[in-house]
Scaffold this motif. Structure first.
Motif, PDB file in Angstrom:
ATOM      1  N   ARG A  51      54.256   1.616  85.596  1.00 14.87           N
ATOM      2  CA  ARG A  51      53.200   1.830  85.538  1.00 14.87           C
ATOM      3  C   ARG A  51      53.125   1.109  84.161  1.00 14.87           C
ATOM      4  NH1 ARG A  51      47.654   2.016  87.716  1.00 14.87           N
ATOM      5  NH2 ARG A  51      48.742   2.422  89.802  1.00 14.87           N
ATOM      6  N   ALA A  52      52.935   1.958  82.616  1.00 15.28           N
ATOM      7  CA  ALA A  52      53.385   2.476  81.913  1.00 15.28           C
ATOM      8  C   ALA A  52      54.213   1.023  80.884  1.00 15.28           C
ATOM      9  CB  ALA A  52      53.747   2.930  80.881  1.00 15.28           C
ATOM     10  N   GLN A  53      54.990   0.294  81.755  1.00 13.28           N
ATOM     11  CA  GLN A  53      55.445  -0.938  81.228  1.00 13.28           C
ATOM     12  C   GLN A  53      55.147  -2.174  82.111  1.00 13.28           C
ATOM     13  OE1 GLN A  53      59.693   0.122  82.913  1.00 13.28           O
ATOM     14  NE2 GLN A  53      59.877   1.563  80.916  1.00 13.28           N
ATOM     15  N   ARG A  54      54.553  -1.972  82.984  1.00 12.82           N
ATOM     16  CA  ARG A  54      53.821  -2.770  83.376  1.00 12.82           C
ATOM     17  C   ARG A  54      52.447  -3.402  83.268  1.00 12.82           C
ATOM     18  NH1 ARG A  54      53.834  -1.227  87.842  1.00 12.82           N
ATOM     19  NH2 ARG A  54      51.630  -0.188  88.559  1.00 12.82           N
ATOM     20  N   GLU A  55      51.544  -2.109  83.109  1.00 12.81           N
ATOM     21  CA  GLU A  55      50.187  -2.200  82.571  1.00 12.81           C
ATOM     22  C   GLU A  55      49.683  -0.826  82.166  1.00 12.81           C
ATOM     23  OE1 GLU A  55      47.641  -2.879  86.062  1.00 12.81           O
ATOM     24  OE2 GLU A  55      48.445  -1.773  87.324  1.00 12.81           O
ATOM     25  N   PRO A  56      49.859  -0.961  80.511  1.00 19.46           N
ATOM     26  CA  PRO A  56      50.048   0.333  79.825  1.00 19.46           C
ATOM     27  C   PRO A  56      48.315   1.119  80.689  1.00 19.46           C
ATOM     28  CG  PRO A  56      50.395  -0.782  78.617  1.00 19.46           C
ATOM     29  CD  PRO A  56      50.469  -1.786  79.963  1.00 19.46           C
ATOM     30  N   ALA A  57      47.566   1.752  80.533  1.00 19.36           N
ATOM     31  CA  ALA A  57      45.941   2.227  80.202  1.00 19.36           C
ATOM     32  C   ALA A  57      45.975   2.629  78.244  1.00 19.36           C
ATOM     33  CB  ALA A  57      46.766   3.671  80.896  1.00 19.36           C
ATOM     34  N   ARG A  58      45.042   3.018  77.524  1.00 20.39           N
ATOM     35  CA  ARG A  58      44.939   2.798  76.867  1.00 20.39           C
ATOM     36  C   ARG A  58      43.896   3.606  76.077  1.00 20.39           C
ATOM     37  NH1 ARG A  58      40.954  -1.489  76.193  1.00 20.39           N
ATOM     38  NH2 ARG A  58      40.141  -2.714  76.951  1.00 20.39           N
ATOM     39  N   PHE A  59      43.352   3.838  75.214  1.00 20.71           N
ATOM     40  CA  PHE A  59      41.980   4.046  74.782  1.00 20.71           C
ATOM     41  C   PHE A  59      41.059   3.223  74.087  1.00 20.71           C
ATOM     42  CE2 PHE A  59      45.584   7.344  72.518  1.00 20.71           C
ATOM     43  CZ  PHE A  59      45.112   8.383  73.808  1.00 20.71           C
ATOM     44  N   ALA A  60      39.642   3.665  74.030  1.00 20.16           N
ATOM     45  CA  ALA A  60      38.430   3.074  73.810  1.00 20.16           C
ATOM     46  C   ALA A  60      38.365   2.793  72.638  1.00 20.16           C
ATOM     47  CB  ALA A  60      37.233   2.670  74.442  1.00 20.16           C
ATOM     48  N   ASP A  61      39.061   3.976  71.713  1.00 18.50           N
ATOM     49  CA  ASP A  61      38.829   4.022  70.856  1.00 18.50           C
ATOM     50  C   ASP A  61      40.279   3.272  69.507  1.00 18.50           C
ATOM     51  OD1 ASP A  61      39.330   5.890  70.916  1.00 18.50           O
ATOM     52  OD2 ASP A  61      38.496   6.998  69.550  1.00 18.50           O
ATOM     53  N   ARG A  62      40.890   3.168  70.314  1.00 19.64           N
ATOM     54  CA  ARG A  62      42.561   3.263  68.779  1.00 19.64           C
ATOM     55  C   ARG A  62      43.577   3.563  69.485  1.00 19.64           C
ATOM     56  NH1 ARG A  62      45.673   7.869  69.731  1.00 19.64           N
ATOM     57  NH2 ARG A  62      44.914   9.999  70.760  1.00 19.64           N
ATOM     58  N   PRO A  63      44.245   2.738  68.802  1.00 16.72           N
ATOM     59  CA  PRO A  63      45.066   1.983  69.507  1.00 16.72           C
ATOM     60  C   PRO A  63      46.046   3.407  70.095  1.00 16.72           C
ATOM     61  CG  PRO A  63      46.099   2.442  66.761  1.00 16.72           C
ATOM     62  CD  PRO A  63      44.424   2.703  67.255  1.00 16.72           C
ATOM     63  N   ALA A  64      47.811   3.080  71.101  1.00 21.10           N
ATOM     64  CA  ALA A  64      48.153   3.958  71.116  1.00 21.10           C
ATOM     65  C   ALA A  64      49.392   3.771  71.346  1.00 21.10           C
ATOM     66  CB  ALA A  64      47.761   4.521  72.888  1.00 21.10           C
ATOM     67  N   ASP A  65      50.293   4.603  71.005  1.00 14.15           N
ATOM     68  CA  ASP A  65      51.451   4.835  70.709  1.00 14.15           C
ATOM     69  C   ASP A  65      52.269   4.308  72.112  1.00 14.15           C
ATOM     70  OD1 ASP A  65      52.300   7.458  71.331  1.00 14.15           O
ATOM     71  OD2 ASP A  65      52.313   8.116  69.113  1.00 14.15           O
ATOM     72  N   GLU A  66      53.760   4.511  72.211  1.00 15.10           N
ATOM     73  CA  GLU A  66      54.693   4.612  73.384  1.00 15.10           C
ATOM     74  C   GLU A  66      54.305   5.950  74.578  1.00 15.10           C
ATOM     75  OE1 GLU A  66      59.035   3.336  75.238  1.00 15.10           O
ATOM     76  OE2 GLU A  66      58.647   3.785  72.989  1.00 15.10           O
ATOM     77  N   LEU A  67      54.612   6.656  73.607  1.00 19.21           N
ATOM     78  CA  LEU A  67      54.427   7.868  74.400  1.00 19.21           C
ATOM     79  C   LEU A  67      53.080   8.429  74.515  1.00 19.21           C
ATOM     80  CD1 LEU A  67      55.647  11.273  75.143  1.00 19.21           C
ATOM     81  CD2 LEU A  67      54.715  11.704  73.268  1.00 19.21           C
ATOM     82  N   GLU A  68      52.221   8.023  73.935  1.00 16.48           N
ATOM     83  CA  GLU A  68      50.165   8.045  74.543  1.00 16.48           C
ATOM     84  C   GLU A  68      49.965   7.407  76.015  1.00 16.48           C
ATOM     85  OE1 GLU A  68      47.606   9.448  70.882  1.00 16.48           O
ATOM     86  OE2 GLU A  68      49.120   7.437  70.685  1.00 16.48           O
ATOM     87  N   ARG A  69      51.211   6.210  76.190  1.00 13.10           N
ATOM     88  CA  ARG A  69      50.424   5.220  76.540  1.00 13.10           C
ATOM     89  C   ARG A  69      51.228   5.511  77.641  1.00 13.10           C
ATOM     90  NH1 ARG A  69      51.958   1.158  72.414  1.00 13.10           N
ATOM     91  NH2 ARG A  69      54.231   1.422  72.836  1.00 13.10           N
ATOM     92  N   LEU A  70      52.349   6.203  78.007  1.00 19.14           N
ATOM     93  CA  LEU A  70      52.137   7.410  79.249  1.00 19.14           C
ATOM     94  C   LEU A  70      51.733   7.938  79.673  1.00 19.14           C
ATOM     95  CD1 LEU A  70      54.960   7.413  80.961  1.00 19.14           C
ATOM     96  CD2 LEU A  70      56.833   8.315  79.469  1.00 19.14           C
ATOM     97  N   CYS A  71      51.199   8.964  78.852  1.00 20.32           N
ATOM     98  CA  CYS A  71      50.223  10.388  79.057  1.00 20.32           C
ATOM     99  C   CYS A  71      49.271   8.997  79.855  1.00 20.32           C
ATOM    100  CB  CYS A  71      50.791  11.067  77.676  1.00 20.32           C
ATOM    101  SG  CYS A  71      51.973  11.776  77.197  1.00 20.32           S
ATOM    102  N   LEU A  72      48.781   8.489  79.313  1.00 22.38           N
ATOM    103  CA  LEU A  72      47.663   7.537  80.168  1.00 22.38           C
ATOM    104  C   LEU A  72      47.713   6.837  80.769  1.00 22.38           C
ATOM    105  CD1 LEU A  72      46.104   5.891  76.796  1.00 22.38           C
ATOM    106  CD2 LEU A  72      45.415   8.466  77.724  1.00 22.38           C
ATOM    107  N   SER A  73      49.072   7.077  81.298  1.00 23.59           N
ATOM    108  CA  SER A  73      48.977   5.816  82.658  1.00 23.59           C
ATOM    109  C   SER A  73      49.972   7.288  83.924  1.00 23.59           C
ATOM    110  CB  SER A  73      50.219   4.933  82.166  1.00 23.59           C
ATOM    111  OG  SER A  73      50.227   4.215  81.065  1.00 23.59           O
ATOM    112  N   ASN A  74      50.141   8.220  83.441  1.00 25.93           N
ATOM    113  CA  ASN A  74      50.840   8.946  83.610  1.00 25.93           C
ATOM    114  C   ASN A  74      49.171   9.493  85.080  1.00 25.93           C
ATOM    115  OD1 ASN A  74      52.571  10.785  84.861  1.00 25.93           O
ATOM    116  ND2 ASN A  74      51.740  12.656  84.211  1.00 25.93           N
ATOM    117  N   VAL A  75      48.377   9.521  83.810  1.00 28.96           N
ATOM    118  CA  VAL A  75      46.918  10.319  84.667  1.00 28.96           C
ATOM    119  C   VAL A  75      46.547   9.589  85.453  1.00 28.96           C
ATOM    120  CG1 VAL A  75      44.546  10.661  83.816  1.00 28.96           C
ATOM    121  CG2 VAL A  75      46.305  11.674  82.462  1.00 28.96           C
TER     122      VAL A  75
END
Length: 276
Positions: A191-215
């Motif tokens: 999912r993180a590679q296909r459509e990564p989740a993101r923050f509304a207020d700041r950019p996310a690095d690779e690990l953060e995108r995976l942590c968010l997408s995991n949720v």
């Protein structure tokens, strides 16, 4: 915090105003913990670690038990009736009661490596063994305890997500228990590679995108469990709400998933007054 302040706790019957975050002396529940790393035994073997543990228990018996005994006695008589199931990572830095301002009886908590919720039996990766431990807790919380919400909470710097990025779920040799467990995060990685989740207020690095997408992925897995599906489809007063949450440890900042936009928005301190 001074020894005198700690040894003369206020009466639980006397209301106290909320302490400012910077006022460590009044931040009673965690005051003895602040700065503990300088005292925590990192060397000395199992005996030193045991002494540290027992010392903490003794401090609880001396300072905290007298304050909470009456409430715990009530909970023991009446049984538990939590309103929330909270699924979080086993990471030692994640203190769920602290970040939710919760006490005994408030949260029915499931913790595991990576805050993973394996899909129901038969819906996982073909050929992969199922795991019923999380499903059993979900079923009990939703059908027996009748919680009103289920939260999946990820966090920054998650070691399980780092392992997924390194391919720990696909070991070159014989799979260990950890490697087999991390296979439950394979869909999050995709999912993180296909459509990564993101923050509304700041950019996310690779690990953060995976942590968010995991949720997001674990919420999807959660919704597939029969007990959850029946309650979320209810739509009435007995309905069940699913919540996505992320905690940035270094910033002490919580984020909530906005279902409408699919982004994680920071929880502001100004919301505390309206929620109180």
């Amino acid at each position: 915090m001074t020894p005198d302040a700690r040894s003369t706790p206020p009466s639980p019957a006397t209301p106290r105003p909320a302490a400012p975050a910077a006022d460590n002396a009044r931040f009673r529940p965690w005051s003895s913990w602040l700065g503990h790393r300088t005292r925590s035994p990192r060397t000395g073997g199992a005996g030193a670690a045991l002494d540290h543990l027992v010392g903490g228990v003794r401090r609880f018996q001396r300072y905290t038990a007298p304050l909470v005994r009456q409430e715990l006695a009530r909970l023991a008589r009446e049984g538990q009736a939590p309103s929330q199931l909270f699924v979080s990572c086993a990471d030692s830095r994640m203190v769920t009661s602290m970040i939710t301002s919760s006490g005994p009886g408030d949260l029915f908590t499931v913790r595991n490596v990576g805050n993973l919720v394996p899909p129901p039996q038969g819906r996982g990766t073909p050929g992969e063994p199922g795991d019923d431990s999380v499903g059993a807790a979900v079923e009990y919380a939703v059908e027996v305890l009748r919680v009103r919400s289920v939260t999946v909470c990820g966090h920054s710097g998650c070691g399980a997500m780092q392992g997924l990025l390194r391919g720990a779920h696909r070991p070159s040799g014989e799979a260990t228990p950890l490697g087999r467990w991390l296979r439950n995060g394979g869909a999050s990685l995709a999912r993180a590679q296909r459509e990564p989740a993101r923050f509304a207020d700041r950019p996310a690095d690779e690990l953060e995108r995976l942590c968010l997408s995991n949720v997001v992925q674990q919420l999807e897995n959660l919704a597939a469990h029969p007990a959850v599906r029946s309650r979320t489809a209810d739509g009435g007063p007995d309905g069940l709400e699913l919540v996505g949450m992320y905690f940035d440890i270094a910033a002490a900042q919580a984020y909530l998933l906005d279902p409408a936009s699919g982004v994680f928005r920071p929880v502001g301190a100004e919301e505390a007054g309206s929620a109180a």
